[in-house]
Design a protein around this motif. Structure first.
Motif, mmCIF file in Angstrom:
data_model
loop_
_atom_site.group_PDB
_atom_site.id
_atom_site.type_symbol
_atom_site.label_atom_id
_atom_site.label_comp_id
_atom_site.label_asym_id
_atom_site.label_seq_id
_atom_site.Cartn_x
_atom_site.Cartn_y
_atom_site.Cartn_z
ATOM 1 N N ARG A 100 41.799 12.549 15.075
ATOM 2 C CA ARG A 100 42.305 13.916 15.086
ATOM 3 C C ARG A 100 41.204 14.873 15.525
ATOM 4 O O ARG A 100 40.033 14.694 15.176
ATOM 5 C CB ARG A 100 42.816 14.305 13.695
ATOM 6 C CG ARG A 100 43.479 15.684 13.643
ATOM 7 C CD ARG A 100 44.080 15.942 12.267
ATOM 8 N NE ARG A 100 45.191 15.041 12.004
ATOM 9 C CZ ARG A 100 46.439 15.249 12.404
ATOM 10 N NH1 ARG A 100 46.735 16.341 13.121
ATOM 11 N NH2 ARG A 100 47.386 14.396 12.123
ATOM 12 N N LEU A 101 41.576 15.866 16.300
ATOM 13 C CA LEU A 101 40.613 16.869 16.728
ATOM 14 C C LEU A 101 39.950 17.530 15.523
ATOM 15 O O LEU A 101 40.580 17.722 14.482
ATOM 16 C CB LEU A 101 41.301 17.959 17.560
ATOM 17 C CG LEU A 101 41.806 17.577 18.965
ATOM 18 C CD1 LEU A 101 42.563 18.765 19.557
ATOM 19 C CD2 LEU A 101 40.661 17.170 19.873
ATOM 20 N N HIS A 102 38.693 17.877 15.679
ATOM 21 C CA HIS A 102 38.010 18.687 14.670
ATOM 22 C C HIS A 102 38.384 20.147 14.941
ATOM 23 O O HIS A 102 38.094 20.677 16.006
ATOM 24 C CB HIS A 102 36.497 18.502 14.780
ATOM 25 C CG HIS A 102 36.043 17.083 14.691
ATOM 26 N ND1 HIS A 102 36.314 16.289 13.591
ATOM 27 C CD2 HIS A 102 35.350 16.313 15.563
ATOM 28 C CE1 HIS A 102 35.795 15.086 13.790
ATOM 29 N NE2 HIS A 102 35.208 15.078 14.973
ATOM 30 N N PHE A 103 39.014 20.760 13.989
ATOM 31 C CA PHE A 103 39.461 22.134 14.185
ATOM 32 C C PHE A 103 38.303 23.116 14.009
ATOM 33 O O PHE A 103 37.427 22.936 13.166
ATOM 34 C CB PHE A 103 40.594 22.472 13.219
ATOM 35 C CG PHE A 103 41.856 21.683 13.471
ATOM 36 C CD1 PHE A 103 42.196 21.292 14.757
ATOM 37 C CD2 PHE A 103 42.695 21.331 12.426
ATOM 38 C CE1 PHE A 103 43.358 20.583 15.004
ATOM 39 C CE2 PHE A 103 43.861 20.612 12.659
ATOM 40 C CZ PHE A 103 44.191 20.239 13.958
ATOM 41 N N PHE A 104 38.335 24.164 14.789
ATOM 42 C CA PHE A 104 37.327 25.224 14.718
ATOM 43 C C PHE A 104 37.902 26.471 15.374
ATOM 44 O O PHE A 104 38.908 26.416 16.088
ATOM 45 C CB PHE A 104 36.042 24.792 15.438
ATOM 46 C CG PHE A 104 36.223 24.549 16.918
ATOM 47 C CD1 PHE A 104 36.085 25.593 17.843
ATOM 48 C CD2 PHE A 104 36.557 23.291 17.390
ATOM 49 C CE1 PHE A 104 36.271 25.374 19.199
ATOM 50 C CE2 PHE A 104 36.746 23.070 18.751
ATOM 51 C CZ PHE A 104 36.601 24.111 19.657
ATOM 52 N N ALA A 105 37.240 27.577 15.136
ATOM 53 C CA ALA A 105 37.559 28.828 15.831
ATOM 54 C C ALA A 105 36.250 29.362 16.386
ATOM 55 O O ALA A 105 35.255 29.455 15.666
ATOM 56 C CB ALA A 105 38.191 29.833 14.881
ATOM 57 N N ALA A 106 36.247 29.684 17.686
ATOM 58 C CA ALA A 106 35.031 30.164 18.339
ATOM 59 C C ALA A 106 35.338 31.422 19.134
ATOM 60 O O ALA A 106 36.438 31.570 19.681
ATOM 61 C CB ALA A 106 34.466 29.078 19.256
ATOM 62 N N PRO A 107 34.383 32.341 19.228
ATOM 63 C CA PRO A 107 34.627 33.602 19.945
ATOM 64 C C PRO A 107 34.940 33.362 21.425
ATOM 65 O O PRO A 107 34.306 32.535 22.081
ATOM 66 C CB PRO A 107 33.304 34.362 19.794
ATOM 67 C CG PRO A 107 32.608 33.722 18.649
ATOM 68 C CD PRO A 107 33.033 32.287 18.650
ATOM 69 N N LEU A 108 35.918 34.084 21.919
ATOM 70 C CA LEU A 108 36.251 34.021 23.342
ATOM 71 C C LEU A 108 35.231 34.833 24.138
ATOM 72 O O LEU A 108 34.867 35.952 23.761
ATOM 73 C CB LEU A 108 37.657 34.559 23.582
ATOM 74 C CG LEU A 108 38.801 33.667 23.076
ATOM 75 C CD1 LEU A 108 40.105 34.446 23.060
ATOM 76 C CD2 LEU A 108 38.926 32.423 23.944
ATOM 77 N N ALA A 109 34.783 34.257 25.251
ATOM 78 C CA ALA A 109 33.750 34.914 26.052
ATOM 79 C C ALA A 109 34.246 36.228 26.648
ATOM 80 O O ALA A 109 33.453 37.148 26.874
ATOM 81 C CB ALA A 109 33.279 33.978 27.160
#
Length: 227
Positions: free
Chosen positions: A71-80
């Motif tokens: 399963r993918l490792h979930f994360f949230a990252a800022p959009l450039a």
């Protein structure tokens, strides 16, 4: 001098003046050590090769990213392309009402449908070309049918945003400033592309420059859609 006792036999003055003579021992045989040096060298080289193979299998291409079935490792990252500055959140809420639209939330993307997620480095032209390919392939599928996104690993917002503008990318591109997402996915080489089914289970993991070819990548995306 006559008043002095005999010097000790290890007296350096006496040792220097005494005539030298061979010890009363049989001569030691001369052994050619060259074959042993070759054997030691070959053994050392074998150890290096074996260790390198172990490192490759443990930390190289074989383990980069998430393997199919995982399963993918979930994360949230800022959009450039946004004004959000900061590091990625490795435990983001998977709730739309708590989602900041200035961030790329992989959990929410995976819930919407199949996801094609790519990792790249802003300092590599080859890796940036992978995102060009991703953009090209994305334009060939109906909007919303497949989710496409990319993450620049160990990259600043400014450097990532400059690439987004110069390459005219419209797919979501986030930046991973401190490299936490890259470590989470064990990104050691790019391009690296994860193809996941709805919900985030990985169906395919693509590594290497072969996947800069749009037709090859598109074929894998179609296979993802066909289950």
């Amino acid at each position: 001098m006559s008043g002095e006792g005999p010097r000790h036999r290890l007296d350096p003055d006496r040792a220097a003046s005494a005539p030298s003579r061979a010890p009363d021992l049989p001569p030691r045989p001369v052994v050619d050590q060259r074959p042993y040096r070759w054997a030691i060298g070959i053994f050392g080289l074998t150890l290096v090769v074996a260790f390198s193979a172990y490192q490759l299998s443990s930390h190289g291409l074989a383990t980069a990213g998430v393997a199919p079935g995982g399963r993918l490792h979930f994360f949230a990252a800022p959009l450039a392309a946004s004004n959000l500055n900061g590091d990625a959140n490795l435990k983001p809420p998977c709730i739309q009402s708590r989602h900041d639209p200035r961030a790329l939330n992989v959990c929410l993307l995976a819930r919407r449908g199949p996801l094609v997620l790519s990792f790249f480095s802003t300092g590599s032209k080859s890796c940036a070309q992978q995102i060009d390919t991703l953009q090209s392939v994305a334009s060939g599928f109906p909007p919303g049918r497949v989710q496409f996104a990319a993450v620049a690993v160990h990259a600043s917002r400014a450097a990532t945003a400059a690439l987004v503008r110069s390459h005219h990318w419209t797919i979501p591109v986030a930046y991973d400033r401190d490299g936490a997402v890259g470590s989470l996915y064990d990104v050691e080489i790019c391009p690296l592309v994860e193809l996941a089914r709805t919900g985030g289970v990985v169906a395919d993991r693509l590594v290497g420059n072969h996947w800069r070819d749009a037709s090859a990548l598109a074929a894998r995306v179609r296979r993802l859609l066909n289950g």
